[in-house]
Design a protein around this motif. Structure first.
Motif, PDB file in Angstrom:
ATOM      1  N   LYS A  58      59.230  10.711  12.993  1.00 23.51           N
ATOM      2  CA  LYS A  58      59.256  12.118  12.592  1.00 23.51           C
ATOM      3  C   LYS A  58      59.052  12.290  11.086  1.00 23.51           C
ATOM      4  N   SER A  59      59.747  11.467  10.288  1.00 27.80           N
ATOM      5  CA  SER A  59      59.674  11.640   8.829  1.00 27.80           C
ATOM      6  C   SER A  59      58.388  11.073   8.241  1.00 27.80           C
TER       7      SER A  59
ATOM      8  N   GLU B 165      64.991  10.198   5.795  1.00 27.57           N
ATOM      9  CA  GLU B 165      65.632  11.511   5.814  1.00 27.57           C
ATOM     10  C   GLU B 165      64.833  12.429   6.729  1.00 27.57           C
ATOM     11  N   VAL B 166      65.557  13.080   7.634  1.00 27.49           N
ATOM     12  CA  VAL B 166      64.933  14.035   8.552  1.00 27.49           C
ATOM     13  C   VAL B 166      65.739  15.328   8.505  1.00 27.49           C
ATOM     14  N   GLU B 167      65.078  16.412   8.177  1.00 26.67           N
ATOM     15  CA  GLU B 167      65.703  17.738   8.115  1.00 26.67           C
ATOM     16  C   GLU B 167      66.972  17.728   7.281  1.00 26.67           C
ATOM     17  N   GLY B 168      66.905  17.060   6.132  1.00 24.83           N
ATOM     18  CA  GLY B 168      68.013  17.037   5.196  1.00 24.83           C
ATOM     19  C   GLY B 168      69.128  16.073   5.525  1.00 24.83           C
ATOM     20  N   GLU B 169      69.010  15.322   6.615  1.00 24.31           N
ATOM     21  CA  GLU B 169      70.047  14.366   7.011  1.00 24.31           C
ATOM     22  C   GLU B 169      69.537  12.940   6.793  1.00 24.31           C
TER      23      GLU B 169
ATOM     24  N   LYS C  57      63.380   8.678  14.225  1.00 26.15           N
ATOM     25  CA  LYS C  57      63.572   9.263  12.883  1.00 26.15           C
ATOM     26  C   LYS C  57      62.384   8.920  11.986  1.00 26.15           C
TER      27      LYS C  57
ATOM     28  N   HIS D 260      69.472   8.962   7.389  1.00 24.67           N
ATOM     29  CA  HIS D 260      69.688   8.008   8.478  1.00 24.67           C
ATOM     30  C   HIS D 260      69.415   6.601   7.952  1.00 24.67           C
TER      31      HIS D 260
END
Length: 160
Positions: free
Chosen positions: A62-63, A23-27, A59, A29
């Motif tokens: 980042k996460s 999950e990245v910025e609430g989305e 992703k 994947h």
């Protein structure tokens, strides 16, 4: 040796099928993968391998977290959705495990925090420290020789 021959040889190794989620910025994947293995019992570590062209690579970088969802024989559709083989939008239910999205009813869900990354060829290996595990009963979805398989010989997955 050409790429096709290499892929065919690797396809002779029967594997389970996983969907890697993060999950990245609430989305949420996800991507289908069968390059997954355990690394260590103490501490509990696993590794996944993500290709340099996969959208999931950035992703996870980042996460710094990912979950491995080991699919059941009833979840071939999830594999096809996250592999991009089914293009139509489908409703997918996620549960939460250690703050990560996991697929409902996967036979094993393993939530991880990235502890190291290793670039090898055209893939990045992410070593994940296990944060949580959830198990369900069921037969695994298998992949061999480019086709979905089942542990039960009487079940054909060819037409699913």
């Amino acid at each position: 040796m050409d790429d096709r021959q290499f892929r065919q040889a690797m396809g002779k190794f029967a594997t389970g099928v996983t969907v890697i989620t993060t999950e990245v910025e609430g989305e949420v994947h996800g991507m289908t993968a069968n390059a997954f293995m355990s690394v260590s019992l103490d501490p509990k570590l696993v590794v996944i391998s993500i290709g340099e062209r996969a959208q999931m690579l950035e992703k996870i970088k980042k996460s710094k977290k990912f979950a491995v969802n080991i699919l059941s024989g009833e979840q071939q559709e999830y594999s096809m959705i996250f592999a991009g083989q089914i293009k139509e939008k489908r409703e997918i239910n996620f549960d939460d495990l250690a703050g990560l999205p996991v697929l409902t009813e996967a036979i094993a869900q393993v939530a991880c925090e990235v502890v190291s990354e290793h670039i090898e060829g055209d893939h990045t290996l992410f070593i994940g420290k296990v944060l949580g595990i959830k198990l369900e009963e069921g037969e695994p979805l298998m992949f061999f020789n480019g086709q979905y398989r089942s542990l039960s010989p009487q079940v054909s997955l060819a037409n699913k």
